[in-house]
Design an enzyme around this catalytic site. Structure first.
Site, short mmCIF file in Angstrom:
data_model
loop_
_atom_site.label_atom_id
_atom_site.label_comp_id
_atom_site.label_asym_id
_atom_site.label_seq_id
_atom_site.Cartn_x
_atom_site.Cartn_y
_atom_site.Cartn_z
N HIS A 1 -9.52 1.36 4.62
CA HIS A 1 -8.25 1.51 5.35
C HIS A 1 -8.48 2.45 6.53
O HIS A 1 -9.27 3.40 6.43
CB HIS A 1 -7.18 2.07 4.41
CG HIS A 1 -5.80 1.99 5.01
ND1 HIS A 1 -5.35 2.90 5.93
CD2 HIS A 1 -4.79 1.11 4.83
CE1 HIS A 1 -4.11 2.57 6.29
NE2 HIS A 1 -3.75 1.48 5.64
N ASN B 1 0.88 -1.18 0.00
CA ASN B 1 0.00 0.00 0.00
C ASN B 1 0.91 1.22 0.00
O ASN B 1 1.50 1.55 1.02
CB ASN B 1 -0.89 -0.01 1.25
CG ASN B 1 -1.68 1.28 1.39
OD1 ASN B 1 -1.89 2.00 0.41
ND2 ASN B 1 -2.12 1.59 2.59
N TRP B 2 1.01 1.85 -1.16
CA TRP B 2 1.96 2.97 -1.29
C TRP B 2 1.44 4.28 -0.72
O TRP B 2 2.16 5.28 -0.72
CB TRP B 2 2.31 3.18 -2.77
CG TRP B 2 3.28 2.17 -3.29
CD1 TRP B 2 3.94 1.21 -2.58
CD2 TRP B 2 3.72 2.04 -4.64
NE1 TRP B 2 4.75 0.48 -3.40
CE2 TRP B 2 4.63 0.97 -4.68
CE3 TRP B 2 3.42 2.71 -5.83
CZ2 TRP B 2 5.26 0.57 -5.86
CZ3 TRP B 2 4.03 2.32 -7.00
CH2 TRP B 2 4.95 1.26 -7.00
N LYS B 3 0.18 4.30 -0.32
CA LYS B 3 -0.42 5.53 0.22
C LYS B 3 -0.14 6.69 -0.74
O LYS B 3 -0.23 6.51 -1.95
CB LYS B 3 0.11 5.81 1.63
CG LYS B 3 0.04 4.58 2.53
CD LYS B 3 0.26 4.88 3.97
CE LYS B 3 0.40 3.59 4.74
NZ LYS B 3 0.16 3.72 6.16
N GLY C 1 2.69 -1.16 4.20
CA GLY C 1 2.91 0.22 3.79
C GLY C 1 4.39 0.49 3.57
O GLY C 1 4.94 0.20 2.50
N GLY C 2 5.05 1.00 4.58
CA GLY C 2 6.44 1.46 4.47
C GLY C 2 7.39 0.49 3.78
O GLY C 2 8.15 0.88 2.89
N GLU D 1 -5.62 -4.93 10.54
CA GLU D 1 -4.57 -3.95 10.78
C GLU D 1 -4.83 -3.19 12.07
O GLU D 1 -5.63 -2.23 12.08
CB GLU D 1 -4.53 -2.94 9.62
CG GLU D 1 -4.25 -3.56 8.28
CD GLU D 1 -3.60 -2.55 7.33
OE1 GLU D 1 -2.54 -2.88 6.80
OE2 GLU D 1 -4.14 -1.44 7.16
N GLU E 1 -6.86 4.81 7.66
CA GLU E 1 -6.61 6.23 7.37
C GLU E 1 -7.83 6.85 6.67
O GLU E 1 -8.15 8.01 6.90
CB GLU E 1 -5.34 6.37 6.52
CG GLU E 1 -4.10 6.09 7.35
CD GLU E 1 -2.91 5.55 6.58
OE1 GLU E 1 -2.90 5.64 5.34
OE2 GLU E 1 -1.99 5.01 7.23
N GLY F 1 2.45 2.04 10.59
CA GLY F 1 3.44 3.11 10.41
C GLY F 1 4.14 3.52 11.68
O GLY F 1 4.79 4.56 11.74
N SER G 1 3.28 -2.42 10.28
CA SER G 1 4.74 -2.48 10.42
C SER G 1 5.33 -3.85 10.05
O SER G 1 6.27 -4.33 10.68
CB SER G 1 5.17 -2.06 11.83
OG SER G 1 4.77 -0.72 12.07
C1 PEP Z 1 -0.69 0.10 5.79
O1 PEP Z 1 -0.48 1.09 5.11
O2 PEP Z 1 -1.76 -0.51 5.68
C2 PEP Z 1 0.33 -0.33 6.75
C3 PEP Z 1 0.13 -1.44 7.43
O3 PEP Z 1 1.44 0.46 6.86
P1 PEP Z 1 2.85 0.03 7.54
O4 PEP Z 1 3.24 -1.29 6.96
O5 PEP Z 1 3.79 1.13 7.15
O6 PEP Z 1 2.60 -0.07 9.01
#
Ligand code: PEP
Length: 250
Positions: free
Chosen positions: A95, A9-11, A234-235, A167, A97, A173, A213
């Site tokens: 999500h 997930n590149w956001k 994400g990251g 999640e 966010e 993050g 994470s």
């Molecule tokens: C996400 O964006 O859904 C996520 C889990 O981010 P991260 O892996 O950076 O915690």
């Protein structure tokens, strides 16, 4: 046997040239699709270009959100019809966010899930508790109610094809990952909620990802757990090397 699915997930990260560069580097190194499903959910603006760049490979492209209507006066939104038209295959829905900053409700997520299936898009439906809810012992009730609301009135076939991403919001993050045992326990509760809503046989087929994470150093342990069928990342999905390492664990 549930096939693992690793979705990046590149956001709101990367420029178009960085995104294309990533896909060009990754597409020939992605493991065969019968082993693991590799997905990158990119900013909407890049989707047509990335779908074209990944065409004929085992890398699939997903969106990070969409509206539930097929068309209409919804300035700034993107419809399932438009995503399907450019051959996007997956869409992240609900999500945390989007729930937090854009007021996305359980009801909207359910409408979007129906719309996704009506357009042959695979929804990756996100659920998860806040830190306060976890500390108050409300994790299972929160996550179960989100799951049941999201899959309401979907058919058995649709729920079997859906992907649910558990999640915990406090782990996204932040560098804080749920332990593999904790993540597995809640993913098991997600499966239980699906079983209660639509039946145990369907629940055994639905893939449940963990997200929060996830990185190359912890992905293997997470994926070795009974109820964890993949990861939403994400990251650690932003860099080629790291993304490929995540896929290797699938
Ligand atoms: C996400 O964006 O859904 C996520 C889990 O981010 P991260 O892996 O950076 O915690």
């Amino acid at each position: 046997m549930r096939k693992p699915i690793i979705a990046g997930n590149w956001k709101m990260y990367k420029t178009l040239s960085e995104a294309v560069d990533f896909v060009e580097q990754v597409k020939s190194q992605v493991p065969a699709n019968d082993k693991v499903e590799a997905v990158v959910c990119a900013p909407a603006l890049f989707l047509p270009t990335l779908v074209e760049a990944a065409k004929g490979t085992d890398l699939a492209i997903g969106a990070q959100n969409m509206h539930f209507e097929t068309e209409g006066a919804f300035t700034g939104e993107i419809s399932p019809t438009q995503l399907a038209d450019i051959h996007v295959q997956y869409v992240v829905l609900g999500h945390s966010e989007r729930r937090e900053y854009f007021n996305e409700t359980d009801e909207a997520v359910n409408k979007k899930a129906h719309a996704a299936f009506a357009h042959n898009l695979v929804p990756i439906i996100c659920v998860g508790e806040t830190l306060e809810e976890r500390e108050a012992g409300q994790t299972v009730s929160k996550v179960s109610s989100q799951v049941k609301a999201a899959i309401k009135d979907l058919s058995s076939e649709q729920v079997a094809q859906a992907v649910i991403a558990y999640e915990p919001i406090w782990a996204i993050g932040t560098g804080k990952t749920a332990t593999a045992a904790d993540a597995n326990e809640v993913c098991g509760e997600v499966r239980h909620a699906i079983a209660e809503e639509i039946g145990a046989e369907v629940a055994e087929k639905t893939r449940i990802q963990y997200g929060g994470s996830v990185k190359p150093a912890n992905v293997e342990e997470l994926l070795s757990m009974e109820h964890i069928d993949g990861a939403l990342v994400g990251g650690a999905s932003l860099e080629v090397d790291s993304y490929l390492k995540l896929l290797e664990a699938g």
